[in-house]
Design a protein around this motif. Structure first.
Motif, short mmCIF file in Angstrom:
data_model
loop_
_atom_site.label_atom_id
_atom_site.label_comp_id
_atom_site.label_asym_id
_atom_site.label_seq_id
_atom_site.Cartn_x
_atom_site.Cartn_y
_atom_site.Cartn_z
N MET A 70 0.82 -1.06 -0.03
CA MET A 70 0.00 0.16 0.14
C MET A 70 0.83 1.05 0.07
O MET A 70 1.98 1.22 0.35
CB MET A 70 -0.81 -0.07 1.13
CG MET A 70 -2.08 -1.32 1.31
SD MET A 70 -2.93 -1.56 2.40
CE MET A 70 -1.66 -2.47 3.35
N PRO A 71 0.34 2.55 -0.22
CA PRO A 71 1.15 3.73 -0.40
C PRO A 71 2.07 4.10 0.63
O PRO A 71 1.39 4.04 1.77
CB PRO A 71 -0.22 4.72 -0.78
CG PRO A 71 -1.17 4.10 -1.34
CD PRO A 71 -1.06 2.81 -0.65
N VAL A 72 3.36 4.58 0.37
CA VAL A 72 4.13 5.12 1.39
C VAL A 72 4.20 6.30 1.09
O VAL A 72 4.58 7.18 2.15
CB VAL A 72 5.53 4.40 1.21
CG1 VAL A 72 6.19 4.75 -0.03
CG2 VAL A 72 6.15 4.55 2.46
N VAL A 73 3.96 6.88 0.07
CA VAL A 73 3.56 8.56 -0.07
C VAL A 73 2.28 8.79 -0.84
O VAL A 73 1.72 7.75 -1.32
CB VAL A 73 5.01 8.85 -1.10
CG1 VAL A 73 6.20 8.73 -0.20
CG2 VAL A 73 4.79 8.19 -2.38
N ASP A 74 1.95 10.15 -1.00
CA ASP A 74 0.79 10.49 -1.75
C ASP A 74 0.98 10.67 -3.15
O ASP A 74 -0.12 10.42 -3.92
CB ASP A 74 0.15 11.79 -0.88
CG ASP A 74 -0.08 11.53 0.35
OD1 ASP A 74 -0.60 10.47 0.67
OD2 ASP A 74 -0.07 12.50 1.08
#
Length: 347
Positions: A70-74
């Motif tokens: 899943m995302p670690v940054v936007d």
């Protein structure tokens, strides 16, 4: 009018910090039925290695792996780049060269615009292009949380496969990237990460570990793994268990990403760091008075982390020089392999 949705707000975790805790994974794997013997399966699940390896013929073996999170940054493009870099790393850690990738895509369609999802895929494709491989297909689903990653396939000579189980007593341990990705990503979610810290995060997590494909050419390299969700201690412990040996890790030896020490000493850490310690702490010996923040960094989950290399001391300078020639300026000797039970000692 509301602004764009933060990718990290749609996920309960991010990056390799989403991994199942080591103890949970070991329990699950222990209940799997034993696989039948396959003479051409060179590397399977026995030592929790980075990828499977299947002998094709006398000169080629297929390296196969998958990795997604899943995302670690936007930023969607950056998320795609990080996830793809991380997935390809498993091929490099086996001494292989990637040849093909397939995309794994799970997205909350009701929450994300198609352009955002397209940017994630474009980011992953850009890294694959840098590695010289196509994204030749994949699979997508509508999921509750955004998930992206790759199936990564590569080739290696059967006699040149690098595993996490070949370390020998007396080897030194080299780590090619600085620690602190988990701390920086936690600070990002808390909106405490400055632009310099974000730049350090992206630079580290999008640097391909292509150095690994060159390591079979260096005499004296005995074992390799990449340091990801279980932290430096966890992946060093896997190396110890594979070889039936001990490791000593110097607490202050690994390089740290810019800004990490200030953040971690102020209390920024990931939940996965604590879960990691709870999972394997009984196999780690720590010295009296070790600051908690030092231990937190050694268990910090690394998304797209560096290679941990066990190498004969006589070849260590060659490996360090090669790493720095390839842009891994943070490469350091961080410990050594020793006779003893399969455990890690922090010194």
């Amino acid at each position: 009018m509301s602004g764009p949705v933060r990718l990290t707000s749609l996920a309960h975790g991010g990056g390799c910090g989403c991994k199942l805790a080591p103890a949970v994974l070991r329990e699950i794997m222990s209940k799997m039925p034993a696989a039948a013997a396959f003479p051409d399966l060179m590397v399977g699940t026995e030592t929790s290695d980075d990828a499977a390896v299947w002998r094709l013929n006398e000169t080629q073996a297929l390296v196969a792996t998958t990795d997604f999170f899943m995302p670690v940054v936007d930023d969607p493009f950056d998320f795609g780049r990080i996830a793809a870099t991380n997935a390809l790393s498993d091929v490099y850690a086996m001494g292989g060269r990637p040849i093909l990738a397939l995309a794994i895509v799970g997205m909350p369609i009701a929450s994300l615009e198609p352009d955002v999802i397209g940017a994630i895929l474009a980011g992953g494709a850009s890294v694959c292009a840098e590695a010289g491989v196509p994204v030749a297909g994949g699979h997508s689903i509508d999921s509750v949380e955004p998930i992206y990653g790759l199936v990564a396939l590569g080739l290696v000579h059967p006699d040149r496969v690098l595993t996490n189980r070949g370390a020998r007593a007396g080897d030194v341990l080299i780590l090619t990237k600085a620690l602190g990705v988990g701390v920086l990503s936690a600070a990002f979610k808390q909106e405490r990460l400055d632009p310099a810290g974000y730049a350090a995060l992206i630079a580290s997590t999008t640097r391909l570990n292509s150095l690994g494909a060159e390591l079979p050419d260096v005499a004296g390299v005995h074992a390799v793994t990449d340091v990801t969700g279980f932290g430096l201690l966890g992946h060093a412990l896997e190396m110890c268990r594979g070889a039936g040996l001990s490791a000593e890790i110097e607490a202050g030896a690994p390089a740290l990403l810019d800004g990490v020490e200030a953040l971690v000493t102020s209390g920024v850490r990931t939940g996965a760091s604590g879960r990691n310690w709870a999972s394997y702490g009984e196999a780690v010996r720590e010295p009296p008075g070790l600051p908690d923040w030092r231990r937190d960094l050694l268990t910090d989950p690394q998304t797209s982390g560096g290679l941990l290399i066990a190498v004969d001391p006589a070849a260590a300078d060659r490996v360090l020089s090669l790493a720095r020639e390839r842009g891994f300026d943070s490469a350091r000797v961080v410990g050594r392999i020793a006779d003893g039970p399969p455990e890690v000692r922090i010194v």
